[in-house]
Design an enzyme around this catalytic site. Structure first.
Site, mmCIF file in Angstrom:
data_model
loop_
_atom_site.group_PDB
_atom_site.id
_atom_site.type_symbol
_atom_site.label_atom_id
_atom_site.label_comp_id
_atom_site.label_asym_id
_atom_site.label_seq_id
_atom_site.Cartn_x
_atom_site.Cartn_y
_atom_site.Cartn_z
ATOM 1 N N CYS A 66 50.587 38.410 47.282
ATOM 2 C CA CYS A 66 51.841 38.957 47.841
ATOM 3 C C CYS A 66 51.709 39.651 49.200
ATOM 4 O O CYS A 66 50.984 39.718 49.693
ATOM 5 C CB CYS A 66 52.449 40.147 47.115
ATOM 6 S SG CYS A 66 53.222 39.513 45.407
ATOM 7 N N ARG A 87 48.035 45.991 38.110
ATOM 8 C CA ARG A 87 47.511 45.121 37.145
ATOM 9 C C ARG A 87 46.188 44.262 37.553
ATOM 10 O O ARG A 87 45.963 44.049 38.640
ATOM 11 C CB ARG A 87 48.501 44.418 36.410
ATOM 12 C CG ARG A 87 49.660 45.130 35.864
ATOM 13 C CD ARG A 87 50.862 44.285 35.211
ATOM 14 N NE ARG A 87 51.780 45.081 34.797
ATOM 15 C CZ ARG A 87 52.844 44.399 34.357
ATOM 16 N NH1 ARG A 87 52.924 42.905 34.268
ATOM 17 N NH2 ARG A 87 54.032 44.860 33.898
ATOM 18 N N HIS A 100 45.596 40.684 44.900
ATOM 19 C CA HIS A 100 46.607 41.362 45.146
ATOM 20 C C HIS A 100 46.676 41.517 46.759
ATOM 21 O O HIS A 100 45.829 41.493 47.519
ATOM 22 C CB HIS A 100 46.636 42.854 44.591
ATOM 23 C CG HIS A 100 46.926 42.429 43.082
ATOM 24 N ND1 HIS A 100 48.211 42.190 42.579
ATOM 25 C CD2 HIS A 100 46.210 43.309 41.992
ATOM 26 C CE1 HIS A 100 47.974 42.411 41.203
ATOM 27 N NE2 HIS A 100 46.933 42.959 40.947
ATOM 28 N N GLY A 101 47.940 41.973 47.328
ATOM 29 C CA GLY A 101 47.927 42.009 48.666
ATOM 30 C C GLY A 101 49.384 42.803 49.044
ATOM 31 O O GLY A 101 50.208 42.850 48.164
#
Length: 481
Positions: free
Chosen positions: A363, A261, A320-321
């Site tokens: 994350c 997303r 994001h990660g």
């Protein structure tokens, strides 16, 4: 009892060429350069010392000190009939040491420098020193002498040497910084004794007296108030914000990332970070929606920038990660360690010895951290949050002066409110704003952030625990003055 001619002869016969050069170097404050340069053998050196009255009567201790400095303890015991412990004990007496702390520092550095380091020094000093002085047989002590002659090295002029060490071997820079720290402490101590005046103080010698014994208890640091990093430059440094919101490219190009997303709410975090670090006198540099390659190029721009007039570097990554990596908006991965290592002393020498701070909101996996019900944890689950997972490796360099603040533990998700920002960044900014003006250091603040974030709950009993990792050597306090 002063050493006899026979004892001096026996000592001289045991000393090699490199050791004679070391003795000459350590004696530069006491013997004219012209005389030292003419000395080729140990016997000649002792003759000069006798001419100067340096090994007679009360001065006989100078030879013992010199042999102790070059670690010829066997000669101390067999020829001069004393022990290393006796010499080190006398060196604790104020004014007893004749070799200055500065001179001994350079000798210690020369002992720690490898052949590769030496070649690097010669190469980098190619424009500063005569080519005839940079031949293969030139030693590091020779280079120090030439640097002193050129006026680019001295007791109060270590900047060029520090810059070279930061580029060649960061451990050498740490040795210099330890010397500077100890020198400053000794100087303050002498000033207190003399009613606030440092005129005529013998801080260099006293510094050496307290640290000469490499293995002795006298060298151990006494408990003292931890020093703080300098944070008074204006601007204090750069705060680089890498803010990734739209991941449409990732969804289009990488089939397995079609569920990734957009990071709604990230701009709330970016605004909070800009407000806080602008208040700490940082120059703000925000970049939005970068691909993996653009992230690397942007980081490289600031790696190559000259930070010599700055005190600190801060990098905030919002993306994001997963475990050990962050994502570019194209879905490609960038190692967190790759980003932090860009700013080591070797890769960015103008930041050597200065704090490098990274805050990573991403994350580190897709596992959910389960909470344990205790009486004081009574928050209702928050249904308006998302995770920054895509559905602690060794991220921090093994070098001093780094701080890495991760939003979550290795393997776990972190949470982001689509309207209020992430749990971690919002708590971080709030505590930085409230506690920094009170003089609280960053590690104390991050502990409070851990406490706040760990008390929040998402979904049935899902938790988040931030994780700071650091190699800071001093207290880091962000200044609002």
């Amino acid at each position: 009892m002063e050493p006899s001619r026979r004892e001096l002869l026996l000592v001289s016969e045991e000393l090699g060429e490199a050791e004679v050069a070391a003795l000459k170097f350590l004696s530069r404050e006491h013997i004219p350069l012209r005389k030292l340069e003419a000395i080729q053998k140990a016997q000649d050196f002792f003759d000069v010392l006798q001419e100067k009255g340096m090994i007679e009567g009360e001065n006989r201790f100078f030879l013992m000190e010199l042999l102790c400095r070059i670690r010829r303890i066997d000669l101390l015991e067999s020829m001069l009939h004393t022990t290393r412990q006796n010499v080190e004990r006398e060196l604790q007496i104020p004014g007893r040491a004749k070799v200055s702390a500065y001179r001994y520092l350079l000798f210690q550095l020369s002992e720690d420098i490898t052949e590769d380091d030496l070649r690097s020094f010669k190469f980098l000093l190619g424009e500063e020193l005569p080519k005839c002085r940079l031949i293969p047989k030139t030693t590091m002590l020779d280079i120090f002498i030439e640097m002193e002659k050129k006026g680019i090295l001295g007791e109060d002029n270590l900047s060029t040497l520090k810059k070279l060490c930061a580029e060649i071997n960061i451990s050498l820079l740490k040795t210099i910084e330890e010397y500077e720290l100890k020198f400053g402490e000794e100087k303050m101590f002498v000033a207190e004794e003399e009613g606030g005046s440092t005129a005529g103080c013998e801080a260099p010698a006293r510094c050496l007296e307290s640290c000469v014994a490499l293995d002795s208890p006298a060298r151990q640091h006494q408990p003292s108030e931890l020093e703080s990093y300098k944070m008074s430059s204006r601007p204090c440094g750069v705060c680089l914000i890498l803010n990734n919101h739209s991941f449409a490219k990732a969804r289009e190009r990488v089939p397995e990332l079609r569920a990734m997303r957009d990071r709604n709410g990230t701009d709330v975090d970016a605004e909070a970070l800009k407000r806080v670090f602008k208040g700490f006198h940082f120059t703000i540099a925000e970049y939005r929606d970068l691909t993996a390659e653009e992230i690397r190029k942007t980081v490289n721009i600031y790696r190559c920038e000259d930070h010599k007039d700055k005190d600190c570097f801060v990098c905030c990554i919002l993306s994001h990660g997963k475990k050990g990596v962050i994502y570019g908006v194209d879905g490609q991965e960038v190692s967190i360690q790759e980003l932090t290592t860009s700013f080591t002393g070797k890769n960015c020498c103008s930041l050597a010895g200065k704090p490098k701070v990274f805050f990573v909101q991403a994350c580190q996996g897709d596992a959910y951290l389960e909470g344990v019900n205790i009486d004081t944890d009574s928050g209702e689950p928050d249904a308006s949050v998302e995770t920054d997972a895509r559905f602690q490796l060794e991220c921090i360099p093994a070098e001093a002066d780094f701080l890495l603040g991760m939003a979550t533990l290795q393997d776990y998700v972190s949470y982001r409110s689509t309207s209020e920002g992430t749990w971690y960044i919002q708590a971080l900014c709030r505590h930085l704003e409230n506690s920094s003006p009170l003089g609280q250091d960053i590690l104390t603040i991050l502990t409070a952030v851990n406490e706040e974030v760990s008390r929040r709950t998402c979904k049935p009993n899902s938790k988040q625990m931030p994780q700071p990792t650091f190699t800071l050597r001093k207290k880091l306090v962000f200044s609002v003055d």
